[in-house]
Design an enzyme around this catalytic site. Structure first.
Site, mmCIF file in Angstrom:
data_model
loop_
_atom_site.group_PDB
_atom_site.id
_atom_site.type_symbol
_atom_site.label_atom_id
_atom_site.label_comp_id
_atom_site.label_asym_id
_atom_site.label_seq_id
_atom_site.Cartn_x
_atom_site.Cartn_y
_atom_site.Cartn_z
ATOM 1 N N GLN A 151 0.832 -1.209 0.000
ATOM 2 C CA GLN A 151 0.000 0.000 0.000
ATOM 3 C C GLN A 151 0.868 1.261 0.000
ATOM 4 O OE1 GLN A 151 -3.206 -2.050 2.952
ATOM 5 N NE2 GLN A 151 -3.581 0.113 2.600
ATOM 6 N N ARG A 180 -9.458 -0.509 7.393
ATOM 7 C CA ARG A 180 -10.432 0.452 6.871
ATOM 8 C C ARG A 180 -10.752 1.501 7.936
ATOM 9 N NH1 ARG A 180 -14.139 -1.157 2.119
ATOM 10 N NH2 ARG A 180 -14.617 0.911 1.368
ATOM 11 N N CYS A 181 -9.701 2.132 8.380
ATOM 12 C CA CYS A 181 -9.813 3.035 9.524
ATOM 13 C C CYS A 181 -8.597 3.928 9.505
ATOM 14 C CB CYS A 181 -9.829 2.174 10.787
ATOM 15 S SG CYS A 181 -9.140 2.914 12.259
ATOM 16 N N GLU A 202 -12.885 5.145 4.642
ATOM 17 C CA GLU A 202 -12.972 4.499 5.953
ATOM 18 C C GLU A 202 -14.302 4.787 6.651
ATOM 19 O OE1 GLU A 202 -8.988 4.412 4.770
ATOM 20 O OE2 GLU A 202 -10.021 3.087 6.124
#
Ligand code: CDP
Length: 806
Positions: free
Chosen positions: A237, A384-385, A760
Site C-alpha cells: 500500500q 479500513r480506519c 474508511e
C-alpha cells in the site's frame, strides 16, 4: 455559434470531471481477468518460498533440523534465524519503533509465527519441504488475556527486552508493558467528574479482527548480482516507504532498489507493514541469485499478518441531569500481541485515538492508553480506519447510548443536544485537534427525516409491548451512530513515518496532442484512483479525463509518496494532484496570453480553455495550448508542459456521517434481521458520486461483518480458533443487508478542492450503528452493554442472561 458548436453543458460533460459518475476505467481489465497481480508474475528461473510455522503460541525452540527437508526433490535451501543473523536480518524494525523477529530466534511468541523459510523450485516442493523440517519445541505458558498481562507472575513474552524499562514511547511499567500514552487535562477532567450530576462508566471492548483482502500478501524479489540491484514486486500500500525500509535494513543503496506494486486486490491496512515473507524472499534471492516468490495462503494471512483493533476501553462520561456532557475519561488497554508493529505515524503510539470526543462539545477530556504484549500475532493496523479512529468512534458512540439510557433520553436527542454547532468550526477539541468544517445538526436531522425516526421509535414501543404480552419473541433495536473521522495524515507538524513527513505527490506531464500522464505517490488497491484522479485534472485543466492516464505504484517513475491507507489519498494525494494541475494551468495561461496577444490578467478560464475577458470569441483551448507548449512558447520560456507538486496538508480533514440501523432479534435463536440501514456521509466535495457509493457499500459490509461476527479468537492455549473463512465471518451477497445511502456536502476549507476522504467512514460509523441496534434491542430487558461481536450465539446468550427463558 453554429449548430455544431458544443454547448457549455456538452463541453462540461465531455470532460467527465469532478461530480461526474464516471465509470471506473480500471474495471475494463479487472472484469476481463486481465489485471496484473503479483501472482501473475512469472520470471525465468523463479523459485518459491514458504514458511514452517509454529504450532505453539509460546515455546522455546530447542532445535531445527533441515536434513530431511533438503533431501526433498526441488528443495534448495532452508533459511532460519541463524542464517539471517549472518546478514544481520534476524530481527527487523517495526513502524512503531519496536523490533520484530523475522524468523523465530530462540522462542516463538504466537501461533503460526514464522520459524523457517523453505526455498524450492516450485510451491509444492516447498510445501513438501516444510513437512520435513523437524523443530523441537519446549512449550511455555501462553498469555492470551490482556487483563492478566501485567500481573506480577505473568509469563515474560519478550525476553529480548529484559532490563529495558524504556521503550520507543517512554517508560515501561512491567515486563509485558509496551508504552503508556496520555493526553488531555487530567485535573480538569477529574474535577468535572467530581461535580457531575450524572455519570456512566463501562468497559467497552473492540475485539481483535483482521482485514480480508481478496488477494493475500505476497511478493517477488529478484536480486541482480551484476548490477547490485534489487527489484521487488509486492502487494504494498506504500511502495516508496517499503523501498526506504529495505534500503535502511538491507543496506542496499536506495536508487538500486526498485519497488513495484502492480494491481492490488484489496488492502484495508493489511498491506501497509513489512512482513517476514518480504525479508526472507529478498534474502533468498540474494543468496540463490534467482527470483523468489512468496505468496501467503488465507490461513497464514488471517493468523500471522497484522491484526486490527483489540482495544479494551474503560469509558466514563460526566453530564448534567439535562444531558449536557461535561467530561470524558477513557482508559485503554491495548493488546499489541508479541511485537508492537502498529502502523501509526511515528509520534502516535495509539494512532489518532484522541478523536474519541467524537462529534460532541466536551469541555474537557482525558485519555490514557497502556499498550501490552501478549502471545498473539503482532499488528494493530488501520483496518479500513484512520489509525484507531474506528475504535474511538465505537467507544464514544456506545458510551453516548449508555448515557442516554441512564438519563432515559432518546439517543438521537442526546446527540443533537451535544453536537459541536456549525458556527463553532474550525473547532478545537479538548484532546487537541482542530476540526476543519462540519454541520452535524443538518446531517442528523436529514437522517431522522429520511427514516421517519419518530415513527421507528413508535414501532419499537409497540413491539416491546407485544413482547411483554407474549405475542412475539422478536425484539427490535434502532441503532443511531454519528461519527466524526480524522483523515489525511498528515501535516508534517503532526505526522511522519520513519522520520519522513507524510506529504503526498503528483507529477503531470502533458503531451503535444493534448493527452497526458499523471504519476501519483498514492497506490490504489481497488479504490478507483485511475478514474477519480483523472477527474480532478479534467476539471482543473479542461482536458477530458479519458485523455489522462494515471499511473501509481512504481517507485522508479512515481514521485515519492507515503501511500494509500486511512483515507489519506483524497485529502493528501488528491490535493497534490489539484496543485500540480494548477501549475500546468498557470504556465498554459502565460502561453495563452502570448498566443492571443493580450496580458495574462486579461484572460479568464472557461471550462476547457482561456478566453479574453469581454471578448469570448477570442479564446484558445487547453488542447491547443498543449501543442503550443511544444512549438511556440513566449520568448525566454522553457518548452514543455509538466509540473510536480509535493503537498504537505495544513490540517487533516474531518468527514462525518449519520447512520441508522433497524434490526430485529429472535430471542429464542439469537438470529437477527437487518430491516433497514441508512448511511448519510459528508466527505466535502464529491469527486465521483458512484465511486463514493461503492466505497460506502464496501465499508458498510465490512462494518456489518465486524459488528455481527467477524473475530480473531484464541482458545486458552493460544490457538487461533477462527483462522479460516469456515469460522471467520465473511459475509457474501446472501448475508449482506441492503444499504440506503445519502449525503450532505460541507467542503473542507483548507483542501484545494474542498474534498475530504470517504473510504474508511462507513466502517467507522457502521460498527457502532450495528452494535447500538443490538444493545438498543436488549436495553428494555435491563441490559446496559453487550460486547461485540453480536453473532447469533452471543445474542441468544444475552437473552438467556437477561432471563427471557422462564
Ligand atoms: O485513501 P483511499 O483511496 O483509500 O480513500 P479516499 O481518499 O477516501 O478515496 C477513496 C475513493 O473515493 C477514491 O477513488 C476517491 O477519489 C473517491 N472519493 C471521491 O470521489 N470524493 C471524495 N470526496 C472522497 C473520495
Amino acid at each position: 455559434m453554429n449548430d455544431m458548436t458544443p454547448t457549455r453543458e456538452q463541453r462540461e460533460a465531455k470532460l467527465e470531471g469532478m461530480g461526474c459518475k464516471r465509470k471506473r476505467v480500471e474495471d475494463i481489465r479487472f472484469t476481463q481477468g486481465k489485471g496484473n497481480y503479483v501472482d501473475d508474475l512469472k520470471l525465468p528461473g523463479m523459485l518459491h518460498g514458504d514458511f514452517v510455522r509454529s504450532p505453539h503460541a509460546h515455546a522455546r525452540v530447542k532445535s531445527i533440523d533441515d536434513k530431511e527437508a533438503l533431501k526433498v526433490p526441488g528443495v534448495l535451501a532452508v533459511i532460519t534465524a541463524e542464517t539471517l543473523k549472518t546478514v544481520n536480518l534476524a530481527w527487523m524494525p517495526t513502524l512503531a519503533g519496536d523490533v520484530q523477529m523475522v524468523l523465530a530466534d530462540g522462542k516463538v511468541l504466537f501461533q503460526n509465527q514464522e520459524v523457517a523459510f523453505v526455498v524450492a523450485t516450485d510451491r509444492y516442493a516447498a510445501d513438501d519441504g516444510i513437512n520435513k523440517v523437524v523443530v523441537e519445541y519446549e512449550p511455555l505458558p501462553p498469555l492470551i488475556d490482556p487483563f492478566k498481562a501485567m500481573d506480577a507472575d505473568a509469563p515474560v513474552v519478550r525476553e529480548d527486552l529484559a532490563g529495558k524499562m524504556t521503550g520507543a514511547h517512554g517508560p515501561r511499567k512491567h515486563h509485558n508493558h509496551v508504552f503508556e500514552w496520555t493526553i488531555g487535562d487530567k485535573d480538569l477532567t477529574d474535577a468535572a467528574f467530581n461535580k457531575a450530576e450524572v455519570s456512566i462508566k463501562e468497559m467497552i471492548s473492540y475485539h481483535r479482527t483482521h482485514p480480508s483482502p481478496l488477494e493475500t500478501c505476497q511478493c517477488v524479489c529478484s536480486f541482480d548480482k551484476i548490477r547490485g540491484e534489487l527489484s521487488i514486486w509486492g502487494t504494498f500500500q506504500a511502495p516508496h516507504v517499503i523501498r526506504t525500509v529495505v534500503a535502511l535494513i538491507a543496506k542496499i543503496p536506495e536508487h538500486k532498489i526498485h519497488v513495484i506494486s502492480p494491481d492490488i486486490g484489496g488492502g484495508f491496512g493489511n498491506k501497509v507493514g513489512a512482513y517476514p515473507g518480504y525479508i526472507c524472499a529478498a534474502v533468498a534471492s540474494i543468496v540463490t541469485g534467482k527470483p523468489v516468490k512468496w505468496v501467503e495462503d488465507r490461513i497464514e494471512n488471517l493468523t500471522a499478518t497484522s491484526f486490527a483493533r483489540d482495544y479494551h476501553m474503560t469509558t466514563e462520561i460526566a453530564a448534567t441531569k439535562e444531558g449536557k456532557v461535561t467530561g470524558l475519561r477513557v482508559h485503554v488497554l491495548a493488546d499489541h500481541g508479541a511485537f508492537d508493529a502498529c502502523a501509526d505515524p511515528s509520534k502516535w503510539p495509539a494512532g489518532f485515538f484522541n478523536i474519541v470526543t467524537g462529534s460532541y462539545d466536551f469541555p474537557t477530556a482525558y485519555v490514557g492508553v497502556d499498550g501490552i504484549y501478549t502471545t498473539k500475532a503482532p499488528g494493530g493496523v488501520a483496518y479500513r480506519c484512520s489509525f484507531r479512529v474506528t475504535e474511538a468512534a465505537y467507544c464514544i458512540e456506545r458510551a453516548m447510548d449508555i448515557l442516554a439510557q441512564k438519563l432515559k433520553m432518546d439517543p438521537a436527542e442526546l446527540r443533537l443536544k451535544n453536537f459541536i454547532k456549525a458556527e463553532q468550526f474550525p473547532y478545537h477539541s479538548a484532546l487537541g485537534w482542530e476540526y476543519d468544517s462540519g454541520d452535524y445538526h443538518t446531517a442528523m436531522k436529514k437522517m431522522m427525516e429520511a427514516v421517519d425516526y419518530a415513527g421507528l421509535r413508535r414501532q419499537q414501543t409497540a413491539q416491546r409491548e407485544a413482547f411483554k404480552r407474549g405475542e412475539t419473541r422478536e425484539i427490535m433495536g434502532v441503532g443511531v451512530s454519528f461519527f466524526t473521522e480524522i483523515v489525511g495524515a498528515g501535516p508534517s507538524k503532526n505526522c511522519d513515518i520513519l522520520g519522513i513527513a507524510m506529504f503526498d505527490s503528483c507529477e503531470i506531464r502533458m503531451h503535444p496532442t493534448g493527452a497526458g500522464i499523471a504519476r501519483v505517490g498514492s497506490k490504489s488497491q481497488g479504490q478507483g484512483h485511475e478514474t477519480t484522479w483523472a477527474q480532478i485534472i479534467a476539471t482543473e485543466i479542461g482536458i477530458p479525463a479519458d485523455d489522462i492516464m494515471v499511473e501509481e505504484g512504481n517507485t522508479d517513475t512515481a514521485p515519492y509518496g507515503l501511500g494509500t491507507y486511512g483515507s489519506r489519498s483524497t485529502p493528501v494525494a488528491g490535493a497534490a494532484i489539484a496543485m500540480a494541475a494548477r501549475k500546468i494551468k498557470a504556465k498554459a495561461q502565460m502561453i495563452a496570453a502570448y498566443k492571443l496577444e493580450v496580458h495574462e490578467g486579461d484572460l479568464e478560464w472557461d471550462i476547457d480553455g482561456f478566453r479574453v475577458k469581454g471578448l469570448p470569441e477570442k479564446s484558445i483551448s487547453m488542447k491547443d495550448l498543449c501543442w503550443a507548449a511544444y512549438n511556440s512558447v513566449p520568448p525566454g520560456m522553457e518548452p514543455g508542459l509538466e509540473a510536480v507538486s509535493y503537498y504537505d496538508p495544513p490540517n487533516m480533514t474531518y468527514p462525518f456521517g449519520a447512520y441508522i440501523c433497524v434490526m430485529t432479534i429472535d430471542v429464542d435463536t439469537g438470529v437477527y434481521t437487518i430491516k433497514r440501514f441508512y448511511a448519510l456521509d459528508d466527505c466535502g466535495t464529491r469527486i465521483n458520486p458512484m465511486i463514493i457509493e461503492g466505497q460506502v457499500h464496501g465499508g458498510l459490509t465490512e462494518a456489518f461483518a465486524i459488528a455481527m461476527g467477524q473475530e480473531i479468537r484464541y482458545d486458552d492455549e493460544g490457538n487461533v480458533v477462527t483462522g479460516s473463512f469456515m469460522d471467520f465471518f465473511m459475509p457474501t451477497a446472501v448475508e449482506t443487508p441492503h444499504w440506503e445511502t445519502d449525503f450532505t456536502v460541507t467542503p473542507s476549507p483548507h483542501h484545494p478542492i474542498g474534498a475530504k476522504g470517504v473510504g474508511e467512514s462507513p466502517n467507522v460509523g457502521g460498527v457502532p450503528a450495528f452494535s447500538n441496534a443490538v444493545n438498543d434491542a436488549f436495553s428494555f430487558l435491563g441490559s446496559t452493554h453487550i460486547q461485540m461481536p453480536h453473532d447469533y450465539w452471543r445474542n441468544w446468550r444475552a437473552a438467556k442472561n437477561l432471563g427471557v427463558f422462564a
